[in-house]
Design a protein around this motif. Sequence first.
Motif, mmCIF file in Angstrom:
data_model
loop_
_atom_site.group_PDB
_atom_site.id
_atom_site.type_symbol
_atom_site.label_atom_id
_atom_site.label_comp_id
_atom_site.label_asym_id
_atom_site.label_seq_id
_atom_site.Cartn_x
_atom_site.Cartn_y
_atom_site.Cartn_z
ATOM 1 N N LEU A 233 5.997 2.472 11.147
ATOM 2 C CA LEU A 233 6.328 2.895 9.778
ATOM 3 C C LEU A 233 7.694 3.567 9.737
ATOM 4 O O LEU A 233 8.493 3.312 8.811
ATOM 5 N N ARG A 234 7.980 4.388 10.712
ATOM 6 C CA ARG A 234 9.290 5.040 10.755
ATOM 7 C C ARG A 234 10.398 4.021 10.929
ATOM 8 O O ARG A 234 11.461 4.137 10.306
ATOM 9 N N THR A 284 7.694 4.590 -2.735
ATOM 10 C CA THR A 284 6.578 5.494 -3.028
ATOM 11 C C THR A 284 6.009 6.125 -1.761
ATOM 12 O O THR A 284 5.535 7.266 -1.797
ATOM 13 N N LEU A 285 6.096 5.412 -0.647
ATOM 14 C CA LEU A 285 5.617 5.988 0.613
ATOM 15 C C LEU A 285 6.519 7.135 1.058
ATOM 16 O O LEU A 285 6.051 8.102 1.683
ATOM 17 N N LEU A 286 7.827 7.039 0.738
ATOM 18 C CA LEU A 286 8.740 8.121 1.069
ATOM 19 C C LEU A 286 8.433 9.388 0.266
ATOM 20 O O LEU A 286 8.702 10.500 0.714
ATOM 21 N N TRP A 291 4.985 14.864 -2.387
ATOM 22 C CA TRP A 291 4.035 14.887 -3.492
ATOM 23 C C TRP A 291 2.591 14.697 -3.050
ATOM 24 O O TRP A 291 1.675 14.925 -3.831
ATOM 25 N N ARG A 292 2.363 14.245 -1.840
ATOM 26 C CA ARG A 292 1.031 14.046 -1.264
ATOM 27 C C ARG A 292 0.254 12.864 -1.855
ATOM 28 O O ARG A 292 -0.677 12.381 -1.237
ATOM 29 N N ILE A 293 0.607 12.424 -3.052
ATOM 30 C CA ILE A 293 -0.048 11.266 -3.643
ATOM 31 C C ILE A 293 0.939 10.578 -4.571
ATOM 32 O O ILE A 293 1.776 11.229 -5.205
ATOM 33 N N ALA A 294 0.868 9.251 -4.616
ATOM 34 C CA ALA A 294 1.794 8.480 -5.449
ATOM 35 C C ALA A 294 1.171 7.125 -5.751
ATOM 36 O O ALA A 294 0.148 6.747 -5.167
#
Length: 377
Positions: A233-234, A284-286, A291-294
């Motif tokens: 992922l990184r 959105t993953l960034l 935000w902890r949720i998106a």
Amino acid sequence: MSIAPSLMTVTSRITAQAASPEHPANGVERGFVDLQDVVLAAHRLDALAARWPERKLLNVAVLRALLLLVQREPGQAEEGFDAWAIAAAVGTVIGRKWATGDTRDEISAKVRDQWQRLTSQTWPKKEEGIHQHFRDSGLNLVPTLSREEGGGQGNPTRYRFRLQHLPESDAGGTEQDEVGTVASAVSGRAPEQDVPGRDARVTYICEDVEDASWLARSFAQGFQLAGWRRLALRSAFILGILTVALMALLIPLTVVTTRSPGDIANAVFSAVVFGYAFWSTLGTLLMLHRWRIALAPWWMQSVDDDRLVEWRCPPRHADKSIKAVRYAARCPLCGGKVVACSGGMRHSWRIVGRCEEAPAAHVFAFDHVLREGNRLL
């Protein structure tokens, strides 16, 4: 068809067990109230399973067959039921005979295979929602499934249904009740006085993501941020950011090396396209770390655009992961289904709950930690 035993039947079984000195002690005391809890829990779980999208799968039928047997014989739930009793009950659940004509060993193998699918595939996806449903119903017990291997003809494998206290990570009622009490004190009203209207509230249930694509399936099951997954992922983030940065550098380079308006326009267009592609795919993953949720990116979304991605980490969760989820509630105004989705232009950069029956009029706030929200519109 009602499958819960009558009160007289339950009472007679409880009385017989209470009078039996050899009845073994176990994790759940076998008093009148507790056996009623077993029946109630089995009935609630069966009602939930009957509404699952996977309800037609055989492994869910095996679960409902076990629940049917538990409701008929609650005192037997701790000891468990053998494969042949479950196979017979499966026929009642699906409305036709199942595994007829098979030998006892074949029936046992079929039940074992479906049980393995239930406990390894279906149950882990549903467990969190089940726990929350039981907690929100005011029960401090949740159901667990287990299998005890037998040995020989006289000691068959048994499939058991048990109740245990909610794990501490799920038993968030105390903290949430304190928050609700403070909010009620500020607003000047008691929580139980909420009525449909301006002060209406909803309680969200976390649902598993249904029919996930092969690419999104790893996130639907929980993408663990450890080992090679974290590195992959990184690497995707770094590669995407470098690509967008290089495309952005083309703009000043093009201006310096050429005066052609067409080349400059092409460079700007390319940078915008790559930037949008990166943001719509991974942007959105960034945002999750902050935000902890998106909202889930397009390649995870369903037709209804109601899938979210949630950053989960200790102490609220056992490990650090990114999970694709869906939050839903019942609308207190019309009884429709409320789903957490984009806030749109009016509630930009927010996730709100919208009723499927009146998405523009019945809108609620969304709190993924407390899993509740007040009416906004």
